[in-house]
Design a protein around this motif. Structure first.
Motif, PDB file in Angstrom:
ATOM      1  N   PHE A 170       0.853  -1.192   0.000  1.00 42.33           N
ATOM      2  CA  PHE A 170       0.000   0.000   0.000  1.00 42.33           C
ATOM      3  C   PHE A 170       0.887   1.240   0.000  1.00 42.33           C
ATOM      4  CE2 PHE A 170       0.812  -0.853   4.424  1.00 42.33           C
ATOM      5  CZ  PHE A 170       1.038   0.397   4.970  1.00 42.33           C
ATOM      6  N   ILE A 172       0.880   5.545   1.314  1.00 45.59           N
ATOM      7  CA  ILE A 172       0.189   6.588   2.067  1.00 45.59           C
ATOM      8  C   ILE A 172       0.919   7.908   1.853  1.00 45.59           C
ATOM      9  CG2 ILE A 172       1.483   6.045   4.174  1.00 45.59           C
ATOM     10  CD1 ILE A 172      -1.129   6.805   5.701  1.00 45.59           C
ATOM     11  N   LEU A 184      -4.628   7.066   1.136  1.00 43.41           N
ATOM     12  CA  LEU A 184      -4.136   5.715   1.401  1.00 43.41           C
ATOM     13  C   LEU A 184      -4.622   4.836   0.263  1.00 43.41           C
ATOM     14  CD1 LEU A 184      -2.965   3.479   3.236  1.00 43.41           C
ATOM     15  CD2 LEU A 184      -5.222   3.336   4.285  1.00 43.41           C
ATOM     16  N   ALA A 186      -4.133   1.137  -2.255  1.00 47.46           N
ATOM     17  CA  ALA A 186      -3.583  -0.207  -2.431  1.00 47.46           C
ATOM     18  C   ALA A 186      -3.787  -0.647  -3.868  1.00 47.46           C
ATOM     19  CB  ALA A 186      -4.258  -1.188  -1.480  1.00 47.46           C
ATOM     20  N   GLU A 210      -4.049   5.965   9.064  1.00 48.89           N
ATOM     21  CA  GLU A 210      -3.051   5.001   9.513  1.00 48.89           C
ATOM     22  C   GLU A 210      -3.673   3.685   9.945  1.00 48.89           C
ATOM     23  OE1 GLU A 210      -0.911   7.250  12.402  1.00 48.89           O
ATOM     24  OE2 GLU A 210       0.408   8.153  10.887  1.00 48.89           O
ATOM     25  N   ALA A 213      -5.027   0.760   6.720  1.00 47.37           N
ATOM     26  CA  ALA A 213      -4.217   0.078   5.703  1.00 47.37           C
ATOM     27  C   ALA A 213      -4.662  -1.366   5.471  1.00 47.37           C
ATOM     28  CB  ALA A 213      -2.741   0.120   6.092  1.00 47.37           C
TER      29      ALA A 213
END
Lengths: 228, 228
Positions: A170, A172, A184, A186, A210, A213
Motif C-alpha cells: 500500500f 500513504i 491511502l 492499495a 493510519e 491500511a
DNA sequence: CTTTGCGTGTGCGATAAATACACAATCTAG
DNA sequence: CTAGATTGTGTATTTATCGCACACGCAAAG
C-alpha cells in the motif's frame, strides 16, 4: 518525424460538437440554442445543426421547452472496457466506505494520469470529503499514483516510493493532491497490463488513514479475486 | 413550418465522430485506427484525425498498444440534469430489487420514449431478467409508459389506461414490451414538468408482479420524498 | 547488413461540407 | 395589428475536410 511543437491535428466541427455536448451535460437546467451558439462563438445556425446531430445520436434531447438537456443515451457510453472492474469494485467500495466512514474510490491509469472510475461516499450524515468521478491528477502525485505504478511490473525508471509501495502492499501520502488530506491506496493486482488500477481512501484524519491500511489492502484483494 | 419529411440537417464530421465514439465505448478490447476507418467507411487518415479530437476531449484514450478505448471522461458526461433523481433513486432501487428478488429500474420520458436511467438487479445468484440502462421503448407500450404519463397532469388526449393508472397509483401490463414478461410501474411524483419518471419492476412470474404493487408504490413515494 | 511489409504521422491540392446570410414561419406581448 | 424574439430552411461563398502521396520507425524476413 520533426518533433511537433504544435497541437495535434483534429477536426473543428467534431471538437465544437463535443464542447457543446459537455456544456449541455453539465448544465443542470439545459441550454437553449442561442446559449450554445454564444458558448461556441459561432453563428446560431451552426449550433442548430450541431445540436441536431447530437440529438440524432440520442446524446442530448430537446425538451418541449426547446431547451437541450443530456439524454439517457449518454449512459450507454460508459465504456464497456471498464464495466467489469467497476462492477467488481462497487460493492466492495460501498462496504469499505461505510465501515471506515470515509470516501473511497477506484482509480485507473490513463496515460500519465490517475482518473477516478468510481467514487463512493459513506452512507449517512457523517462529515467526509469527496470529489467527482472522472476527475484526474498526475500519476506522480499522491498515494493513488504510487499504488497504480506498484500494480505494474517494476521499471528501472520508477521512483523509490513506488518500490516501497510495492513491498508494503500500500502507499500513504499527505497533502500531495489536496492540502491537508491523507491518501491511502492499495494496488489491485491482476487487472492486466492495459488496466492498472488501485483503490484509494481519502480523509483529513491521520488516525483513520493510519488504521485503515489492512482494510484497504484486503478490499483491493477482494476486488482482484472478483475479477477472475 | 412545412412538415419536413426529409431527415434533419446535421453535420457529417460530428456524426462520424460520435459513431466512432460509440463503437469504441462498446468494444470490450478497444479499436485500432484501421478498425475505425473501416467501420466508418472512410480513409484511415480521417479516422486518425477524428480519434485525435476525441482523445483531446478525454473521451477516449490511446493505450500503449495504440488501441483506443473509452476513457474515464465519459463518466463526466452523465447528465447533471439526471444526477439528482438517479442519486435519489439508486438506494431505493437496490432495496426493492433485493426484497423482491427482481430487476427494478428507473425510467424517464424522453420525447415519445421511455428510457432507462438506471437498472438494478437483485444481489445473489437468483434467476432474473435484465436489460441495459439507456435502452428505450415507446411510451405507448408497457407499464412504464403508462406510469410516466400518469405522473403528469391529465391530458384530454390520453388513453383510458393512463387514467386508470393515475387512479390506482400504478400500472401493470403483460407482454407489451417483451413477450411473457410482466411489467409493474408506479409514477414518481413531483419530478417536475420537464422530468416525468417512474419506477418499474419486470418479472416472468405473475404472482410476483401482482404481489409487488404496494412495495413498488411505496418505493416510488420514497424516491419522491427524497427529491424534496 | 538490406529488403520487405506494416503501421503511424504529416504536407498539400481538390473539393465537398460547413458556414453565414437572407428570408419564411411561428409565437408572445403589448 | 404591430413589434420583437425565436426557430427552421434554402443558397451562395469559403473554409475545413478529405484523400492521396510521402516520410518515418519498427520488426520480421532474406
Amino acid at each position: 518525424m520533426p518533433a511537433s511543437p504544435s497541437r495535434t491535428v483534429g477536426s473543428q466541427t467534431l471538437a465544437r460538437g463535443l464542447e457543446a455536448l459537455k456544456a449541455i451535460a453539465d448544465a443542470r437546467d439545459g441550454l437553449a440554442i442561442n446559449d450554445v451558439g454564444e458558448l461556441l462563438g459561432v453563428h446560431r445556425t451552426i449550433a442548430y445543426r450541431i445540436l441536431n446531430t447530437l440529438s440524432d445520436a440520442k446524446l442530448i434531447h430537446r425538451s418541449d421547452d426547446n431547451r437541450y438537456r443530456g439524454a439517457a443515451g449518454l449512459l450507454q457510453l460508459t465504456s464497456a472496457a471498464h464495466d467489469a472492474i467497476r462492477a467488481a469494485a462497487l460493492p466492495v467500495l460501498h462496504d469499505v466506505a461505510n465501515d471506515l466512514a470515509s470516501t473511497v474510490s477506484l482509480l485507473i491509469r490513463e496515460g500519465n494520469d490517475a482518473v477516478a472510475l468510481a467514487v463512493v461516499e459513506p452512507r449517512g450524515p457523517s462529515y467526509h470529503v469527496s470529489f467527482a468521478q472522472g476527475s484526474r491528477h498526475p500519476l506522480n502525485r499522491g498515494a493513488a499514483g504510487l499504488a497504480i505504478q506498484a500494480s505494474q511490473p517494476p521499471l528501472s525508471s520508477e521512483a523509490e516510493e513506488v518500490r516501497i509501495a510495492r513491498a508494503n502492499g500500500f502507499a500513504i501520502t499527505f497533502g500531495e493532491v489536496e492540502p491537508n488530506m491523507y491518501g491511502l491506496a492499495a494496488p489491485i493486482k491482476g487487472s492486466g497490463p492495459e488496466l492498472a488500477a488501485c483503490i484509494n481512501l481519502i480523509t483529513t484524519r491521520r488516525e483513520v488513514a493510519e488504521g485503515a491500511a489492512t482494510a484497504i489492502v484486503a478490499a483491493a484483494e477482494r476486488i482482484s479475486s472478483r475479477l477472475g
